[in-house]
Design an enzyme around this catalytic site. Structure first.
Site, PDB file in Angstrom:
ATOM      1  N   ALA A 141       0.870  -1.178   0.000  1.00  0.00           N
ATOM      2  CA  ALA A 141       0.000   0.000   0.000  1.00  0.00           C
ATOM      3  C   ALA A 141       0.908   1.229   0.000  1.00  0.00           C
ATOM      4  O   ALA A 141       2.069   1.153   0.418  1.00  0.00           O
ATOM      5  CB  ALA A 141      -0.903  -0.019   1.220  1.00  0.00           C
ATOM      6  N   GLY A 179       0.626  -4.970   1.274  1.00  0.00           N
ATOM      7  CA  GLY A 179      -0.623  -5.130   0.522  1.00  0.00           C
ATOM      8  C   GLY A 179      -0.417  -5.841  -0.812  1.00  0.00           C
ATOM      9  O   GLY A 179      -1.350  -6.445  -1.344  1.00  0.00           O
ATOM     10  N   GLU A 188      -0.490  -9.398   0.046  1.00  0.00           N
ATOM     11  CA  GLU A 188      -1.890  -9.715   0.361  1.00  0.00           C
ATOM     12  C   GLU A 188      -2.711  -9.897  -0.922  1.00  0.00           C
ATOM     13  O   GLU A 188      -3.605 -10.736  -0.985  1.00  0.00           O
ATOM     14  CB  GLU A 188      -2.499  -8.617   1.233  1.00  0.00           C
ATOM     15  CG  GLU A 188      -1.886  -8.571   2.631  1.00  0.00           C
ATOM     16  CD  GLU A 188      -2.567  -7.546   3.518  1.00  0.00           C
ATOM     17  OE1 GLU A 188      -3.602  -7.870   4.104  1.00  0.00           O
ATOM     18  OE2 GLU A 188      -2.059  -6.402   3.601  1.00  0.00           O
ATOM     19  N   GLU A 225       4.731  -4.642   7.584  1.00  0.00           N
ATOM     20  CA  GLU A 225       3.848  -3.692   8.273  1.00  0.00           C
ATOM     21  C   GLU A 225       4.273  -3.409   9.714  1.00  0.00           C
ATOM     22  O   GLU A 225       4.211  -2.267  10.166  1.00  0.00           O
ATOM     23  CB  GLU A 225       2.396  -4.201   8.268  1.00  0.00           C
ATOM     24  CG  GLU A 225       1.693  -4.020   6.936  1.00  0.00           C
ATOM     25  CD  GLU A 225       1.841  -5.213   6.006  1.00  0.00           C
ATOM     26  OE1 GLU A 225       2.759  -6.040   6.228  1.00  0.00           O
ATOM     27  OE2 GLU A 225       1.048  -5.316   5.065  1.00  0.00           O
TER      28      GLU A 225
HETATM   29  N1  CO8 Z   1       4.478   3.201  -1.083  1.00  0.00           N
HETATM   30  C1  CO8 Z   1       4.815   4.318  -1.743  1.00  0.00           C
HETATM   31  N2  CO8 Z   1       5.900   4.409  -2.551  1.00  0.00           N
HETATM   32  C2  CO8 Z   1       6.666   3.309  -2.702  1.00  0.00           C
HETATM   33  C3  CO8 Z   1       6.372   2.107  -2.038  1.00  0.00           C
HETATM   34  C4  CO8 Z   1       5.216   2.080  -1.201  1.00  0.00           C
HETATM   35  N3  CO8 Z   1       4.841   0.971  -0.550  1.00  0.00           N
HETATM   36  N4  CO8 Z   1       7.323   1.207  -2.365  1.00  0.00           N
HETATM   37  C5  CO8 Z   1       8.163   1.821  -3.194  1.00  0.00           C
HETATM   38  N5  CO8 Z   1       7.776   3.095  -3.412  1.00  0.00           N
HETATM   39  C6  CO8 Z   1       8.427   4.105  -4.255  1.00  0.00           C
HETATM   40  C7  CO8 Z   1       9.633   4.699  -3.571  1.00  0.00           C
HETATM   41  O1  CO8 Z   1       9.270   5.695  -2.638  1.00  0.00           O
HETATM   42  C8  CO8 Z   1      10.384   5.247  -4.758  1.00  0.00           C
HETATM   43  O2  CO8 Z   1       9.790   6.452  -5.173  1.00  0.00           O
HETATM   44  P1  CO8 Z   1      10.718   7.732  -5.585  1.00  0.00           P
HETATM   45  O3  CO8 Z   1      11.559   7.232  -6.722  1.00  0.00           O
HETATM   46  O4  CO8 Z   1       9.735   8.781  -5.953  1.00  0.00           O
HETATM   47  O5  CO8 Z   1      11.544   8.036  -4.365  1.00  0.00           O
HETATM   48  C9  CO8 Z   1      10.118   4.209  -5.852  1.00  0.00           C
HETATM   49  O6  CO8 Z   1       8.960   3.491  -5.420  1.00  0.00           O
HETATM   50  C10 CO8 Z   1      11.250   3.214  -6.027  1.00  0.00           C
HETATM   51  O7  CO8 Z   1      11.552   2.666  -4.760  1.00  0.00           O
HETATM   52  P2  CO8 Z   1      13.037   2.749  -4.103  1.00  0.00           P
HETATM   53  O8  CO8 Z   1      13.794   3.897  -4.623  1.00  0.00           O
HETATM   54  O9  CO8 Z   1      12.845   2.645  -2.617  1.00  0.00           O
HETATM   55  O10 CO8 Z   1      13.690   1.392  -4.661  1.00  0.00           O
HETATM   56  P3  CO8 Z   1      14.717   0.459  -3.890  1.00  0.00           P
HETATM   57  O11 CO8 Z   1      15.128  -0.562  -4.870  1.00  0.00           O
HETATM   58  O12 CO8 Z   1      15.761   1.255  -3.213  1.00  0.00           O
HETATM   59  O13 CO8 Z   1      13.829  -0.236  -2.751  1.00  0.00           O
HETATM   60  C11 CO8 Z   1      11.913  -1.369  -1.825  1.00  0.00           C
HETATM   61  C12 CO8 Z   1      12.718  -1.025  -3.099  1.00  0.00           C
HETATM   62  C13 CO8 Z   1      12.748  -2.292  -0.913  1.00  0.00           C
HETATM   63  C14 CO8 Z   1      10.661  -2.101  -2.280  1.00  0.00           C
HETATM   64  C15 CO8 Z   1      11.553  -0.060  -1.052  1.00  0.00           C
HETATM   65  O14 CO8 Z   1      10.966   0.841  -1.969  1.00  0.00           O
HETATM   66  C16 CO8 Z   1      10.590  -0.283   0.066  1.00  0.00           C
HETATM   67  O15 CO8 Z   1      10.985  -0.745   1.137  1.00  0.00           O
HETATM   68  N6  CO8 Z   1       9.322   0.071  -0.149  1.00  0.00           N
HETATM   69  C17 CO8 Z   1       8.276  -0.042   0.871  1.00  0.00           C
HETATM   70  C18 CO8 Z   1       7.822  -1.461   0.975  1.00  0.00           C
HETATM   71  C19 CO8 Z   1       6.816  -1.613   2.097  1.00  0.00           C
HETATM   72  O16 CO8 Z   1       7.096  -1.403   3.258  1.00  0.00           O
HETATM   73  N7  CO8 Z   1       5.616  -2.034   1.710  1.00  0.00           N
HETATM   74  C20 CO8 Z   1       4.540  -2.271   2.660  1.00  0.00           C
HETATM   75  C21 CO8 Z   1       3.760  -1.041   2.859  1.00  0.00           C
HETATM   76  S1  CO8 Z   1       2.576  -1.224   4.163  1.00  0.00           S
HETATM   77  C22 CO8 Z   1       1.299  -2.033   3.440  1.00  0.00           C
HETATM   78  O17 CO8 Z   1       1.347  -2.466   2.324  1.00  0.00           O
HETATM   79  C23 CO8 Z   1       0.095  -2.187   4.306  1.00  0.00           C
HETATM   80  C24 CO8 Z   1      -0.972  -2.987   3.599  1.00  0.00           C
HETATM   81  C25 CO8 Z   1      -2.206  -2.931   4.388  1.00  0.00           C
HETATM   82  C26 CO8 Z   1      -2.988  -1.717   4.061  1.00  0.00           C
HETATM   83  C27 CO8 Z   1      -4.264  -1.803   4.692  1.00  0.00           C
HETATM   84  C28 CO8 Z   1      -5.190  -0.673   4.366  1.00  0.00           C
HETATM   85  C29 CO8 Z   1      -4.712   0.686   4.742  1.00  0.00           C
END
Ligand code: CO8
Length: 254
Positions: free
Chosen positions: A64, A109, A112, A132
């Site tokens: 998400a 998500g 999920e 999460e």
């Molecule tokens: N949300 C928003 N933006 C994201 C997300 C995300 N989950 N994942 C990646 N991005 C964006 C980055 O911010 C980045 O954007 P920008 O270039 O503008 O800075 C772009 O994607 C590329 O990502 P990175 O530069 O970070 O790429 P890396 O190779 O360095 O890293 C990762 C890749 C490891 C995937 C890293 O981006 C990361 O850790 N992302 C977050 C992953 C995460 O924690 N996901 C879980 C989120 S919580 C969730 O999903 C809850 C679900 C339940 C919701 C329930 C209802 C509300």
């Protein structure tokens, strides 16, 4: 649609989540389009299988959207969780088999979403995790309940409590994915799976999808409400804001 690309071949519809600049992360707009697309799939009489993929070569769906969630009030978090739960339940209850094709990240998500499908095909470079708890929240799209059903409660709890990443090979070993394909074999394995399903009786498969939908429908409604209530409560605690903000600050400092 802006974020969901659709293609149809031999009665198989493919939905590709297309937001590569954010590794296909699910914001409200993406989720809304996905909801519409899934509803339309369910209403179409000719489709016999649904395939879900992520655009680009880095991710299925990286979760998400954290930048959207960071400022949620508890009430907004509840609504987002319930909305996501409804969309994923819609997917789970479709009257046709559903297949997630996972390469790269399937996080939060995104994971999920993959486990709301009937079958998962992954490459060794797939990366599954529920990060999460590190962000001060819990999985909020039905994953708390679905994961235990798929890989057993102990492994599910381990993944949720630790947030540990599981690669494609380990995912295959623990039953998180049903098929493991080298990247060059992925399309062939997908085609083979689709052909096998399409060669079988549509009537019989329809009966099976109905039984599976019935089996989960009652429990799901109560489970989702429970999950959304706890998800909401996380957003009333400073942990959530601090941890999500810290993630976003690190992203900005890159
Ligand atoms: N949300 C928003 N933006 C994201 C997300 C995300 N989950 N994942 C990646 N991005 C964006 C980055 O911010 C980045 O954007 P920008 O270039 O503008 O800075 C772009 O994607 C590329 O990502 P990175 O530069 O970070 O790429 P890396 O190779 O360095 O890293 C990762 C890749 C490891 C995937 C890293 O981006 C990361 O850790 N992302 C977050 C992953 C995460 O924690 N996901 C879980 C989120 S919580 C969730 O999903 C809850 C679900 C339940 C919701 C329930 C209802 C509300």
């Amino acid at each position: 649609m802006k974020y969901i690309k659709t293609s149809v071949e031999n009665n198989v519809i493919t939905l590709t989540i297309t937001r590569p600049q954010a590794l296909n992360a699910l914001n409200t707009e993406v989720l809304s389009e996905l909801s519409t697309a899934i509803r339309e799939v369910g209403e179409h009489p000719d489709y016999r299988c649904l395939v879900i993929r992520g655009s680009g070569n880095r991710a299925f769906v990286a979760g998400a959207d954290i930048s959207e969630m960071v400022d949620y009030t508890p009430e907004q978090a509840f609504d987002f969780s319930m909305f996501g739960n409804r969309v994923f339940a819609q997917l789970e209850q479709l009257p046709i088999p559903t297949i997630a094709v996972v390469h790269g990240y399937a996080l939060g998500g995104g994971m999920e979403l993959a486990i709301a499908c009937d079958i998962r095909i992954a490459t060794p470079n797939a990366r599954f995790a529920l990060p999460e708890t590190g962000l001060g929240i819990i999985p909020g799209f039905g994953g708390v309940f679905r994961l235990g059903r798929l890989i057993g409660e102990g492994r599910a709890k381990y993944m949720m409590y630790t947030g540990k990443t599981v690669g494609g090979e380990e995912a295959y070993r623990i039953g998180l994915v049903e098929l493991l394909a080298q990247p060059e074999e992925l399309e062939e394995m997908l085609d083979d799976t689709l052909k096998r399903i399409l060669n079988n009786s549509q009537v019989a498969i329809d009966k099976l999808t109905n039984i599976f939908a019935y089996a989960h429908a009652d429990a799901s409604a109560a489970d989702f409400l429970q999950e959304a209530e706890h998800f909401k409560a996380c957003f009333a605690h400073p942990d959530q804001k601090e941890r999500m903000q810290s993630f976003l600050d690190k992203q900005n400092a890159k």
